[in-house]
Design a protein around this motif. Structure first.
Motif, mmCIF file in Angstrom:
data_model
loop_
_atom_site.group_PDB
_atom_site.id
_atom_site.type_symbol
_atom_site.label_atom_id
_atom_site.label_comp_id
_atom_site.label_asym_id
_atom_site.label_seq_id
_atom_site.Cartn_x
_atom_site.Cartn_y
_atom_site.Cartn_z
ATOM 1 N N ALA A 29 54.959 -35.204 -40.758
ATOM 2 C CA ALA A 29 55.410 -35.703 -39.465
ATOM 3 C C ALA A 29 54.920 -34.752 -38.375
ATOM 4 O O ALA A 29 54.960 -33.538 -38.535
ATOM 5 C CB ALA A 29 56.931 -35.790 -39.442
ATOM 6 N N MET A 30 54.417 -35.311 -37.267
ATOM 7 C CA MET A 30 53.892 -34.477 -36.185
ATOM 8 C C MET A 30 55.013 -33.690 -35.543
ATOM 9 O O MET A 30 56.080 -34.229 -35.259
ATOM 10 C CB MET A 30 53.178 -35.336 -35.157
ATOM 11 C CG MET A 30 51.858 -35.842 -35.637
ATOM 12 S SD MET A 30 50.907 -36.606 -34.334
ATOM 13 C CE MET A 30 51.844 -38.083 -34.069
ATOM 14 N N GLU A 31 54.761 -32.422 -35.338
ATOM 15 C CA GLU A 31 55.745 -31.542 -34.745
ATOM 16 C C GLU A 31 55.043 -30.654 -33.725
ATOM 17 O O GLU A 31 53.889 -30.270 -33.912
ATOM 18 C CB GLU A 31 56.387 -30.681 -35.836
ATOM 19 C CG GLU A 31 57.564 -29.892 -35.365
ATOM 20 C CD GLU A 31 58.279 -29.200 -36.511
ATOM 21 O OE1 GLU A 31 58.558 -28.004 -36.363
ATOM 22 O OE2 GLU A 31 58.534 -29.852 -37.521
ATOM 23 N N LEU A 32 55.738 -30.346 -32.667
ATOM 24 C CA LEU A 32 55.180 -29.459 -31.648
ATOM 25 C C LEU A 32 54.910 -28.081 -32.240
ATOM 26 O O LEU A 32 55.601 -27.654 -33.166
ATOM 27 C CB LEU A 32 56.173 -29.293 -30.503
ATOM 28 C CG LEU A 32 56.270 -30.434 -29.518
ATOM 29 C CD1 LEU A 32 57.473 -30.235 -28.612
ATOM 30 C CD2 LEU A 32 54.996 -30.539 -28.700
ATOM 31 N N PRO A 33 53.923 -27.372 -31.680
ATOM 32 C CA PRO A 33 53.707 -25.990 -32.116
ATOM 33 C C PRO A 33 54.956 -25.155 -31.851
ATOM 34 O O PRO A 33 55.677 -25.390 -30.879
ATOM 35 C CB PRO A 33 52.542 -25.514 -31.246
ATOM 36 C CG PRO A 33 51.902 -26.749 -30.728
ATOM 37 C CD PRO A 33 52.952 -27.803 -30.687
ATOM 38 N N ARG A 34 55.207 -24.190 -32.716
ATOM 39 C CA ARG A 34 56.355 -23.297 -32.536
ATOM 40 C C ARG A 34 56.074 -22.308 -31.405
ATOM 41 O O ARG A 34 54.933 -22.072 -31.025
ATOM 42 C CB ARG A 34 56.625 -22.527 -33.826
ATOM 43 C CG ARG A 34 57.149 -23.376 -34.946
ATOM 44 C CD ARG A 34 57.553 -22.540 -36.169
ATOM 45 N NE ARG A 34 56.751 -21.343 -36.376
ATOM 46 C CZ ARG A 34 55.639 -21.285 -37.115
ATOM 47 N NH1 ARG A 34 55.180 -22.355 -37.706
ATOM 48 N NH2 ARG A 34 54.981 -20.152 -37.259
ATOM 49 N N CYS A 35 57.111 -21.716 -30.882
ATOM 50 C CA CYS A 35 56.989 -20.743 -29.796
ATOM 51 C C CYS A 35 56.189 -19.520 -30.216
ATOM 52 O O CYS A 35 55.454 -18.955 -29.417
ATOM 53 C CB CYS A 35 58.382 -20.294 -29.340
ATOM 54 S SG CYS A 35 59.397 -21.623 -28.673
ATOM 55 N N ASP A 36 56.335 -19.109 -31.478
ATOM 56 C CA ASP A 36 55.690 -17.886 -31.940
ATOM 57 C C ASP A 36 54.346 -18.119 -32.627
ATOM 58 O O ASP A 36 53.752 -17.178 -33.148
ATOM 59 C CB ASP A 36 56.621 -17.118 -32.869
ATOM 60 C CG ASP A 36 57.020 -17.913 -34.104
ATOM 61 O OD1 ASP A 36 56.703 -19.120 -34.184
ATOM 62 O OD2 ASP A 36 57.668 -17.330 -34.997
ATOM 63 N N GLU A 37 53.837 -19.365 -32.603
ATOM 64 C CA GLU A 37 52.530 -19.634 -33.198
ATOM 65 C C GLU A 37 51.430 -18.994 -32.364
ATOM 66 O O GLU A 37 51.542 -18.877 -31.148
ATOM 67 C CB GLU A 37 52.265 -21.143 -33.273
ATOM 68 C CG GLU A 37 52.849 -21.790 -34.493
ATOM 69 C CD GLU A 37 52.439 -23.249 -34.609
ATOM 70 O OE1 GLU A 37 51.331 -23.610 -34.175
ATOM 71 O OE2 GLU A 37 53.248 -24.011 -35.135
ATOM 72 N N ALA A 38 50.341 -18.632 -33.031
ATOM 73 C CA ALA A 38 49.221 -17.966 -32.358
ATOM 74 C C ALA A 38 48.658 -18.815 -31.220
ATOM 75 O O ALA A 38 48.391 -18.296 -30.134
ATOM 76 C CB ALA A 38 48.133 -17.626 -33.363
ATOM 77 N N ARG A 39 48.505 -20.124 -31.446
ATOM 78 C CA ARG A 39 47.915 -20.930 -30.369
ATOM 79 C C ARG A 39 48.843 -21.049 -29.175
ATOM 80 O O ARG A 39 48.388 -21.135 -28.036
ATOM 81 C CB ARG A 39 47.457 -22.290 -30.866
ATOM 82 C CG ARG A 39 48.524 -23.284 -31.191
ATOM 83 C CD ARG A 39 47.882 -24.604 -31.559
ATOM 84 N NE ARG A 39 48.875 -25.537 -32.047
ATOM 85 C CZ ARG A 39 48.688 -26.822 -32.077
ATOM 86 N NH1 ARG A 39 47.552 -27.333 -31.687
ATOM 87 N NH2 ARG A 39 49.620 -27.620 -32.520
ATOM 88 N N SER A 40 50.151 -21.043 -29.395
ATOM 89 C CA SER A 40 51.095 -21.051 -28.273
ATOM 90 C C SER A 40 50.969 -19.767 -27.472
ATOM 91 O O SER A 40 50.877 -19.786 -26.236
ATOM 92 C CB SER A 40 52.532 -21.207 -28.768
ATOM 93 O OG SER A 40 52.733 -22.459 -29.343
ATOM 94 N N LEU A 41 50.962 -18.637 -28.169
ATOM 95 C CA LEU A 41 50.862 -17.352 -27.483
ATOM 96 C C LEU A 41 49.518 -17.203 -26.778
ATOM 97 O O LEU A 41 49.454 -16.655 -25.676
ATOM 98 C CB LEU A 41 51.100 -16.213 -28.478
ATOM 99 C CG LEU A 41 52.498 -16.189 -29.100
ATOM 100 C CD1 LEU A 41 52.610 -15.074 -30.113
ATOM 101 C CD2 LEU A 41 53.578 -16.084 -28.041
ATOM 102 N N ASP A 42 48.445 -17.710 -27.381
ATOM 103 C CA ASP A 42 47.126 -17.667 -26.732
ATOM 104 C C ASP A 42 47.113 -18.481 -25.446
ATOM 105 O O ASP A 42 46.572 -18.047 -24.428
ATOM 106 C CB ASP A 42 46.037 -18.178 -27.677
ATOM 107 C CG ASP A 42 45.723 -17.201 -28.798
ATOM 108 O OD1 ASP A 42 46.112 -16.018 -28.692
ATOM 109 O OD2 ASP A 42 45.093 -17.639 -29.787
ATOM 110 N N GLN A 43 47.696 -19.684 -25.482
ATOM 111 C CA GLN A 43 47.740 -20.535 -24.291
ATOM 112 C C GLN A 43 48.523 -19.859 -23.161
ATOM 113 O O GLN A 43 48.102 -19.874 -22.010
ATOM 114 C CB GLN A 43 48.382 -21.892 -24.616
ATOM 115 C CG GLN A 43 47.554 -22.771 -25.491
ATOM 116 C CD GLN A 43 46.379 -23.371 -24.758
ATOM 117 O OE1 GLN A 43 46.367 -23.499 -23.542
ATOM 118 N NE2 GLN A 43 45.356 -23.736 -25.508
ATOM 119 N N VAL A 44 49.662 -19.286 -23.501
ATOM 120 C CA VAL A 44 50.501 -18.628 -22.496
ATOM 121 C C VAL A 44 49.789 -17.394 -21.943
ATOM 122 O O VAL A 44 49.760 -17.165 -20.731
ATOM 123 C CB VAL A 44 51.882 -18.276 -23.094
ATOM 124 C CG1 VAL A 44 52.696 -17.423 -22.133
ATOM 125 C CG2 VAL A 44 52.642 -19.547 -23.456
#
Length: 129
Positions: free
Chosen positions: A38-53
């Motif tokens: 099931a599709m789920e949003l990236p977690r807050c601590d995922e590498a791609r989330s931190l890279d985007q921020v």
């Protein structure tokens, strides 16, 4: 030649019932990623989330982001449509807590977006801590 059957309403109801029974599992199947999860949003601590921020903070603040760590989820939408997060950012000017959110830009194609509060106007000086 056979006479025309006037029980079209019964056949229409049966057709809609069958279509509904098939549509629900089909919709659940289509709402999955390539691996069947099931599709789920990236977690807050995922590498791609931190890279985007980190990239967004670098671009908007003019300061060099030295680190972004301790990302934690504060809240999640009831149907998984957003995550509200906090993290600690370290820049050349100091260290601060920042908030950001992750949501669906295009849920069907699994394309998330990230948005944040940005850096505070003045970061505390690390030398004074």
């Amino acid at each position: 030649m056979k006479p025309f059957n006037h029980d079209i309403g019964g056949y229409a109801f049966l057709g809609l019932l069958v279509a509904t029974v098939w549509a629900i599992p089909l919709a659940a199947f289509l709402h999955r990623d390539a691996h069947g999860n099931a599709m789920e949003l990236p977690r807050c601590d995922e590498a791609r989330s931190l890279d985007q921020v980190r990239e967004a903070l670098d671009a908007q603040s003019g300061q060099t982001v030295l680190g972004l760590y301790d990302a934690t989820e504060l809240r999640r939408g009831a149907i998984g449509d957003y995550r509200r997060c906090i993290a600690t950012v370290v820049t050349t000017a100091g260290e601060a807590q920042i908030g950001f959110a992750i949501g669906w830009h295009d849920r069907r194609n699994a394309i998330p977006f990230w948005t944040g509060d940005g850096l505070p106007p003045s970061l505390p000086d690390r030398a004074n801590h």
